[in-house]
Design a protein around this motif. Sequence first.
Motif, PDB file in Angstrom:
ATOM      1  N   THR A  49      90.561  53.973   3.103  1.00 12.28           N
ATOM      2  CA  THR A  49      90.083  52.710   2.547  1.00 12.28           C
ATOM      3  C   THR A  49      91.008  51.552   2.900  1.00 12.28           C
ATOM      4  OG1 THR A  49      88.884  53.714   0.719  1.00 12.28           O
ATOM      5  CG2 THR A  49      89.632  51.457   0.394  1.00 12.28           C
ATOM      6  N   TYR A  50      92.289  51.717   2.682  1.00  8.71           N
ATOM      7  CA  TYR A  50      93.223  50.589   2.755  1.00  8.71           C
ATOM      8  C   TYR A  50      94.113  50.611   3.989  1.00  8.71           C
ATOM      9  CZ  TYR A  50      95.738  54.419   0.573  1.00  8.71           C
ATOM     10  OH  TYR A  50      96.264  55.660   0.298  1.00  8.71           O
ATOM     11  N   LYS A  51      94.521  51.777   4.476  1.00 12.06           N
ATOM     12  CA  LYS A  51      95.315  51.929   5.700  1.00 12.06           C
ATOM     13  C   LYS A  51      96.656  51.178   5.633  1.00 12.06           C
ATOM     14  CE  LYS A  51      91.038  52.196   8.435  1.00 12.06           C
ATOM     15  NZ  LYS A  51      91.068  53.533   8.989  1.00 12.06           N
ATOM     16  N   TRP A 244      88.426  49.677  -4.751  1.00 18.25           N
ATOM     17  CA  TRP A 244      87.091  49.547  -5.329  1.00 18.25           C
ATOM     18  C   TRP A 244      86.297  48.472  -4.597  1.00 18.25           C
ATOM     19  CZ3 TRP A 244      85.173  53.557  -6.898  1.00 18.25           C
ATOM     20  CH2 TRP A 244      84.201  53.686  -7.895  1.00 18.25           C
ATOM     21  N   ASP A 245      84.987  48.538  -4.716  1.00 15.60           N
ATOM     22  CA  ASP A 245      84.152  47.531  -4.065  1.00 15.60           C
ATOM     23  C   ASP A 245      82.862  47.331  -4.843  1.00 15.60           C
ATOM     24  OD1 ASP A 245      82.495  49.689  -3.283  1.00 15.60           O
ATOM     25  OD2 ASP A 245      83.340  49.765  -1.266  1.00 15.60           O
ATOM     26  N   TRP A 246      82.078  46.381  -4.396  1.00 12.08           N
ATOM     27  CA  TRP A 246      80.870  46.006  -5.113  1.00 12.08           C
ATOM     28  C   TRP A 246      79.814  47.108  -5.034  1.00 12.08           C
ATOM     29  CZ3 TRP A 246      76.514  42.279  -3.492  1.00 12.08           C
ATOM     30  CH2 TRP A 246      75.814  41.853  -4.622  1.00 12.08           C
ATOM     31  N   GLY A 247      79.755  47.800  -3.885  1.00 10.94           N
ATOM     32  CA  GLY A 247      78.767  48.844  -3.722  1.00 10.94           C
ATOM     33  C   GLY A 247      78.944  49.973  -4.722  1.00 10.94           C
ATOM     34  N   TYR A 248      80.156  50.513  -4.818  1.00 10.07           N
ATOM     35  CA  TYR A 248      80.406  51.609  -5.755  1.00 10.07           C
ATOM     36  C   TYR A 248      80.373  51.135  -7.203  1.00 10.07           C
ATOM     37  CZ  TYR A 248      81.498  55.392  -2.482  1.00 10.07           C
ATOM     38  OH  TYR A 248      81.422  56.399  -1.556  1.00 10.07           O
ATOM     39  N   ALA A 249      80.844  49.945  -7.454  1.00  2.00           N
ATOM     40  CA  ALA A 249      80.858  49.455  -8.838  1.00  2.00           C
ATOM     41  C   ALA A 249      79.448  49.376  -9.409  1.00  2.00           C
ATOM     42  CB  ALA A 249      81.528  48.083  -8.894  1.00  2.00           C
ATOM     43  N   ARG A 250      78.472  49.023  -8.585  1.00  3.76           N
ATOM     44  CA  ARG A 250      77.090  48.923  -9.060  1.00  3.76           C
ATOM     45  C   ARG A 250      76.448  50.289  -9.242  1.00  3.76           C
ATOM     46  NH1 ARG A 250      73.610  45.091  -5.453  1.00  3.76           N
ATOM     47  NH2 ARG A 250      74.524  46.369  -3.821  1.00  3.76           N
ATOM     48  N   LYS A 251      76.867  51.270  -8.436  1.00  2.00           N
ATOM     49  CA  LYS A 251      76.242  52.590  -8.483  1.00  2.00           C
ATOM     50  C   LYS A 251      76.960  53.563  -9.413  1.00  2.00           C
ATOM     51  CE  LYS A 251      74.398  52.335  -3.766  1.00  2.00           C
ATOM     52  NZ  LYS A 251      74.462  52.897  -2.402  1.00  2.00           N
ATOM     53  N   ILE A 335      84.352  48.061   1.063  1.00  2.00           N
ATOM     54  CA  ILE A 335      85.723  47.606   1.314  1.00  2.00           C
ATOM     55  C   ILE A 335      86.404  48.368   2.452  1.00  2.00           C
ATOM     56  CG2 ILE A 335      86.763  49.140  -0.419  1.00  2.00           C
ATOM     57  CD1 ILE A 335      87.854  45.516   0.336  1.00  2.00           C
ATOM     58  N   CYS A 336      86.045  49.643   2.656  1.00  5.36           N
ATOM     59  CA  CYS A 336      86.781  50.473   3.629  1.00  5.36           C
ATOM     60  C   CYS A 336      86.727  49.909   5.052  1.00  5.36           C
ATOM     61  CB  CYS A 336      86.287  51.914   3.588  1.00  5.36           C
ATOM     62  SG  CYS A 336      86.253  52.648   1.948  1.00  5.36           S
ATOM     63  N   PRO A 337      85.535  49.712   5.641  1.00  8.89           N
ATOM     64  CA  PRO A 337      85.515  49.128   6.987  1.00  8.89           C
ATOM     65  C   PRO A 337      85.924  47.662   7.002  1.00  8.89           C
ATOM     66  CG  PRO A 337      83.283  49.453   6.185  1.00  8.89           C
ATOM     67  CD  PRO A 337      84.189  50.101   5.190  1.00  8.89           C
ATOM     68  N   THR A 338      85.838  46.979   5.860  1.00  6.31           N
ATOM     69  CA  THR A 338      86.296  45.591   5.802  1.00  6.31           C
ATOM     70  C   THR A 338      87.811  45.523   6.023  1.00  6.31           C
ATOM     71  OG1 THR A 338      84.502  44.904   4.336  1.00  6.31           O
ATOM     72  CG2 THR A 338      86.478  43.537   4.353  1.00  6.31           C
ATOM     73  N   CYS A 339      88.560  46.396   5.357  1.00  3.50           N
ATOM     74  CA  CYS A 339      90.019  46.404   5.547  1.00  3.50           C
ATOM     75  C   CYS A 339      90.393  46.627   7.003  1.00  3.50           C
ATOM     76  CB  CYS A 339      90.654  47.486   4.677  1.00  3.50           C
ATOM     77  SG  CYS A 339      90.768  47.070   2.928  1.00  3.50           S
ATOM     78  N   ALA A 340      89.620  47.473   7.683  1.00  2.84           N
ATOM     79  CA  ALA A 340      89.931  47.798   9.076  1.00  2.84           C
ATOM     80  C   ALA A 340      89.729  46.615  10.015  1.00  2.84           C
ATOM     81  CB  ALA A 340      89.076  48.978   9.532  1.00  2.84           C
ATOM     82  N   LEU A 341      89.148  45.530   9.536  1.00  5.26           N
ATOM     83  CA  LEU A 341      88.930  44.346  10.362  1.00  5.26           C
ATOM     84  C   LEU A 341      90.135  43.409  10.369  1.00  5.26           C
ATOM     85  CD1 LEU A 341      85.263  43.563   9.232  1.00  5.26           C
ATOM     86  CD2 LEU A 341      85.984  44.620  11.389  1.00  5.26           C
ATOM     87  N   TYR A 342      91.146  43.701   9.538  1.00 10.74           N
ATOM     88  CA  TYR A 342      92.275  42.782   9.376  1.00 10.74           C
ATOM     89  C   TYR A 342      93.589  43.452   9.764  1.00 10.74           C
ATOM     90  CZ  TYR A 342      89.037  39.787   6.838  1.00 10.74           C
ATOM     91  OH  TYR A 342      87.976  38.987   6.510  1.00 10.74           O
TER      92      TYR A 342
END
Length: 368
Positions: A49-51, A244-251, A335-342
């Motif tokens: 997730t965070y790397k 955590w992210d919005w997708g899992y928080a909603r589900k 959030i996981c692939p988002t972190c990998a963009l930075y």
Amino acid sequence: MAEWYEINNADTLDTPCLVVYPDRIRENIRLMLERVADDPTRLQPHVKTYKMREVVDMQMTAGIRKFKFATIAEGEMLGQSGAERALLAYQPVGPKITRLLELVNRFLDTHYAALVDNTASASAISEVFAAAGKALTVYLDLDVGMHRTGIEPGAEAVDLFNHCLSLPGVDPVGLHVYDGQFRQQFEERKRASDEAFRAVEELRAKIEGTTGRQLDVVAGGSPTFPVHALRDNVTCSPGTCLLWDWGYARKLEEQPFLYAGLVLTRVISHPGNNRICVDLGHKSVAAENPFPRVHFFNLPDARQLGQSEEHLVLEVDNPANYPVGTLLYGLPLHICPTCALYESAHVVRDGLATEKWGVIARDRVISI
């Protein structure tokens, strides 16, 4: 009163950017441990997730010593942090086998392991490691319904385990189960996971009965973490719950983890027709899902209309309230692939961004 996510010196941060909140990460670690009765030996969290090495170090400070990883770079990060055990949650093939061997040879204080789901892969691992005078710990990767990787927990799995036992350079010690397909409401999710896991328990009993070995079972991700945490003799491997992210928080409403990683973006244009454009394109937030791909805390009703590499177009009711330069705080759907963009994340403490943490394992190679 300021919201928890607001950054007092945000005017110094160029956008788009990734920000993390260590106090909230620390609370998520506490909540993760609480779920397993504060027994860190029952956790083997995933680092994908965070790397970031700093997040690994925070978990190690809390007593967590075992981790899962998905790339050789993530495995090298774990070796740098001195993790005691590191499981490659992936079946290595081709050059990845020799790179994994290099990890084993370089980081002597970290015990590495990997997955296998077929005899050819087990034999390829055996050939490389036996030639080097080493033995790689392996787990059978079991398919319990996701149909992505793995072998069904039946007679063929028993044969594969016995095949691994016969090979030099390979040491089979356990079973790996990922049931990420279960994302229903909790009670239904628990029923589905329990039903799928019965075959795993039967396989475990059969192998232990015929080999005399006591197997380690590593199971689940964040969706079924609270289910597997209720089982005896199972190691849990959540990952997303660190940020955590919005997708899992909603589900996964039964899980109380805190949002600890956001993306910041600014309004860069007003193209008209109640539209604004922000600098949050495909390169800045995970784009594999349909809209909405991000939830803006300070603009929750925005409708996401279109996205390209550098731009995200939003429809809002009162565009004049969001002039060019307005800063938006966004919670990614994933959030996981988002972190990998930075390349790095700004670290926010007490409302101030004061340092950066490198997302060092975003690259496929650190040095190995």
